[in-house]
Design a protein around this motif. Structure first.
Motif, PDB file in Angstrom:
ATOM      1  N   THR A 115       1.075  -4.501  -7.505  1.00 27.69           N
ATOM      2  CA  THR A 115       1.120  -3.715  -8.202  1.00 27.69           C
ATOM      3  C   THR A 115       1.080  -1.740  -8.069  1.00 27.69           C
ATOM      4  N   VAL A 116       0.515  -0.652  -8.163  1.00 32.18           N
ATOM      5  CA  VAL A 116       0.965   0.382  -7.355  1.00 32.18           C
ATOM      6  C   VAL A 116      -0.498   0.559  -6.437  1.00 32.18           C
ATOM      7  N   SER A 117      -1.724   0.190  -7.604  1.00 26.88           N
ATOM      8  CA  SER A 117      -3.082   0.498  -7.214  1.00 26.88           C
ATOM      9  C   SER A 117      -2.964  -0.937  -6.200  1.00 26.88           C
ATOM     10  N   ASP A 118      -2.820  -1.669  -5.256  1.00 27.57           N
ATOM     11  CA  ASP A 118      -3.235  -2.273  -4.522  1.00 27.57           C
ATOM     12  C   ASP A 118      -2.813  -2.081  -3.657  1.00 27.57           C
ATOM     13  N   PHE A 142       2.394   9.013  -3.889  1.00 28.97           N
ATOM     14  CA  PHE A 142       2.317   7.956  -5.275  1.00 28.97           C
ATOM     15  C   PHE A 142       1.653   9.566  -5.743  1.00 28.97           C
ATOM     16  N   PHE A 143       1.621   8.860  -7.321  1.00 34.14           N
ATOM     17  CA  PHE A 143       1.479  10.217  -8.065  1.00 34.14           C
ATOM     18  C   PHE A 143      -0.217   9.445  -8.996  1.00 34.14           C
ATOM     19  N   GLU A 144      -0.018  10.399  -9.915  1.00 35.15           N
ATOM     20  CA  GLU A 144      -1.494  10.217 -11.129  1.00 35.15           C
ATOM     21  C   GLU A 144      -0.686  10.246 -12.276  1.00 35.15           C
ATOM     22  N   THR A 145      -0.442   9.173 -13.461  1.00 37.29           N
ATOM     23  CA  THR A 145       0.444   9.663 -14.502  1.00 37.29           C
ATOM     24  C   THR A 145      -0.305   9.355 -15.669  1.00 37.29           C
ATOM     25  N   GLY A 203      -6.565   7.550 -11.350  1.00 39.72           N
ATOM     26  CA  GLY A 203      -5.968   7.117 -10.105  1.00 39.72           C
ATOM     27  C   GLY A 203      -4.249   7.017  -9.899  1.00 39.72           C
ATOM     28  N   PRO A 204      -4.010   6.596  -8.666  1.00 39.07           N
ATOM     29  CA  PRO A 204      -2.613   6.279  -8.041  1.00 39.07           C
ATOM     30  C   PRO A 204      -1.840   5.559  -9.939  1.00 39.07           C
ATOM     31  N   SER A 205      -0.981   5.731 -10.078  1.00 26.57           N
ATOM     32  CA  SER A 205       0.023   5.112 -11.480  1.00 26.57           C
ATOM     33  C   SER A 205       1.456   5.278 -10.948  1.00 26.57           C
ATOM     34  N   HIS A 206       1.803   5.690 -10.591  1.00 26.94           N
ATOM     35  CA  HIS A 206       3.051   5.889 -10.350  1.00 26.94           C
ATOM     36  C   HIS A 206       3.688   5.582  -8.280  1.00 26.94           C
ATOM     37  N   MET A 207       5.059   5.598  -8.291  1.00 24.11           N
ATOM     38  CA  MET A 207       4.819   5.856  -6.891  1.00 24.11           C
ATOM     39  C   MET A 207       6.445   6.043  -6.535  1.00 24.11           C
ATOM     40  N   GLY A 208       6.991   6.034  -5.175  1.00 26.27           N
ATOM     41  CA  GLY A 208       8.089   6.538  -5.198  1.00 26.27           C
ATOM     42  C   GLY A 208       8.533   6.593  -3.250  1.00 26.27           C
ATOM     43  N   ILE A 209       9.618   6.343  -3.286  1.00 21.26           N
ATOM     44  CA  ILE A 209       9.771   6.515  -1.373  1.00 21.26           C
ATOM     45  C   ILE A 209      10.414   7.785  -1.126  1.00 21.26           C
ATOM     46  N   TYR A 210      10.090   8.418  -0.041  1.00 23.50           N
ATOM     47  CA  TYR A 210       9.777   9.458   0.435  1.00 23.50           C
ATOM     48  C   TYR A 210      10.961   9.472   0.895  1.00 23.50           C
ATOM     49  N   PHE A 243      10.673  -1.823  -7.946  1.00 20.46           N
ATOM     50  CA  PHE A 243      11.593  -1.578  -7.355  1.00 20.46           C
ATOM     51  C   PHE A 243      10.929  -1.422  -5.767  1.00 20.46           C
ATOM     52  N   ILE A 244       9.350  -0.085  -5.203  1.00 22.14           N
ATOM     53  CA  ILE A 244       9.142  -0.973  -4.536  1.00 22.14           C
ATOM     54  C   ILE A 244       9.396  -2.059  -3.162  1.00 22.14           C
ATOM     55  N   GLN A 245       8.625  -2.956  -4.000  1.00 24.51           N
ATOM     56  CA  GLN A 245       9.117  -4.284  -3.781  1.00 24.51           C
ATOM     57  C   GLN A 245       9.951  -4.812  -3.925  1.00 24.51           C
TER      58      GLN A 245
END
Length: 337
Positions: free
Chosen positions: A265-268, A286-289, A293-300, A250-252
């Motif tokens: 990827t989230v980590s990259d 970023f979130f640790e789910t 480490g980072p495994s989920h992300m969104g746009i503020y 989604f972000i990409q």
């Protein structure tokens, strides 16, 4: 054959040998010869691959600009590392390793080596065993004089390496090694003159530049509008299109609609973007789910909320202070256009 000639012949042989060997065989062994390989490349740009790119990634990693796999592929993360280096050193930000950038990277590496020498506390003599001897061995290894283990023991191998270096550089090294004599080795090196200063720009200059970039080019309105238009799109593992997204897909996709290329990827993405103390509109959160480490992300999007592709309801808006997300929040980062 005297020591100097022997060393020249040996370097020529090693250089030819390196080109035929796996990168792991010489990654930390012969930095001065790595410099030669890198300089002969003249220019490396996005999409190129090979040993020169591996050496480039290794040097950027040593300088703390690159934190990913050394794979010999000049992709998004390597390009981003080059841009960060170029920005810090006041160069044109191209993301390409041209001769000027390569020259600056080699000089920066040498400056770091010289700073290690400045930590030496005493003149070093044969038979000593100390951290200072490790610094000497590391310096000798940089130029290809020393082949042994960096163990801090001033024994026959260290002595022999100093004898060859002494003759080649016309320095007094075998009667007692000092900070000044080791620093002179780098300064006498005809490959790159360290006396040409190379330092990151001052904090105030860097902050001023960042501020200017934000005012002139950091407009996230298109990113936010596109993201909101996709609310309700279902979650699909591995999805990268409006038919279904995972969180990083989604972000990409959203950023690509604004002609901004980001990792998949989230980590990259975590390694790619620059950290900020608190999020502003358009920053990534970023979130640790499900794994460390980072495994989920969104746009503020402001007002304590972010938009993301969640597994339950697809693309939606959530609150950072929601008990679930609050406990898993890792931090915010920013992508520069």
């Amino acid at each position: 054959m005297n020591g100097t000639l022997e060393h020249v012949v040996k370097q020529s042989f090693i250089y030819s040998y390196l080109l035929s060997q796996p990168f792991a065989a010489y990654v930390d062994a012969y930095p001065a010869l790595q410099n030669k390989i890198l300089q002969e490349a003249e220019q490396l740009q996005y999409g190129e691959h090979g040993e020169s790119v591996r050496i480039l990634q290794h040097k950027l990693s040593k300088l703390s600009y690159y934190d990913d796999q050394i794979d010999g592929e000049l992709g998004i993360l390597t390009e981003h590392a080059l841009k960060k280096f170029q920005k810090d050193y006041g160069m044109s930000i191209t993301g390409e390793a041209d001769s000027e950038t390569i020259h600056a990277i080699i000089k920066a590496e040498k400056k770091r080596k010289i700073r290690q020498i400045e930590k030496m506390s005493e003149t070093i003599y044969p038979g000593m065993h100390s951290e200072d001897v490790k610094i000497i061995q590391d310096t000798l290894k940089y130029f290809g004089y020393y082949e042994g283990e960096i163990d801090g023991i001033y024994g026959p191998l260290t002595q022999k390496a100093l004898e060859v270096a002494e003759e080649e550089h016309d320095l007094e090294l075998t009667k007692g090694v000092t900070q000044a004599s080791l620093q002179a080795m780098y300064q006498k090196d005809k490959d790159v003159k360290v006396k040409e200063d190379v330092e990151p720009q001052s904090a105030s200059t860097t902050k001023k530049k960042i501020k200017n970039v934000q005012v002139k080019s950091q407009d996230y309105s298109g990113v936010i509008q596109t993201a909101k238009a996709l609310i309700g799109t279902p979650y699909v593992w591995g999805g990268t299109a409006p038919g279904g997204f995972d969180c990083s897909g989604f972000i990409q996709y959203v950023y690509e609609t604004q002609s901004v290329t980001v990792p998949r990827t989230v980590s990259d993405m975590w390694n790619f973007a620059s950290g900020v103390s608190k999020p502003s509109v358009g920053d990534l959160v970023f979130f640790e789910t499900y794994k460390p480490g980072p495994s989920h992300m969104g746009i503020y999007i402001g007002d304590g909320k972010f938009i993301h592709a969640g597994e339950s309801r697809g693309v939606e808006i959530s609150a950072l202070n929601n008990s679930y997300w609050k406990d898993k929040y890792l931090g915010a980062k920013r992508v520069s256009n």
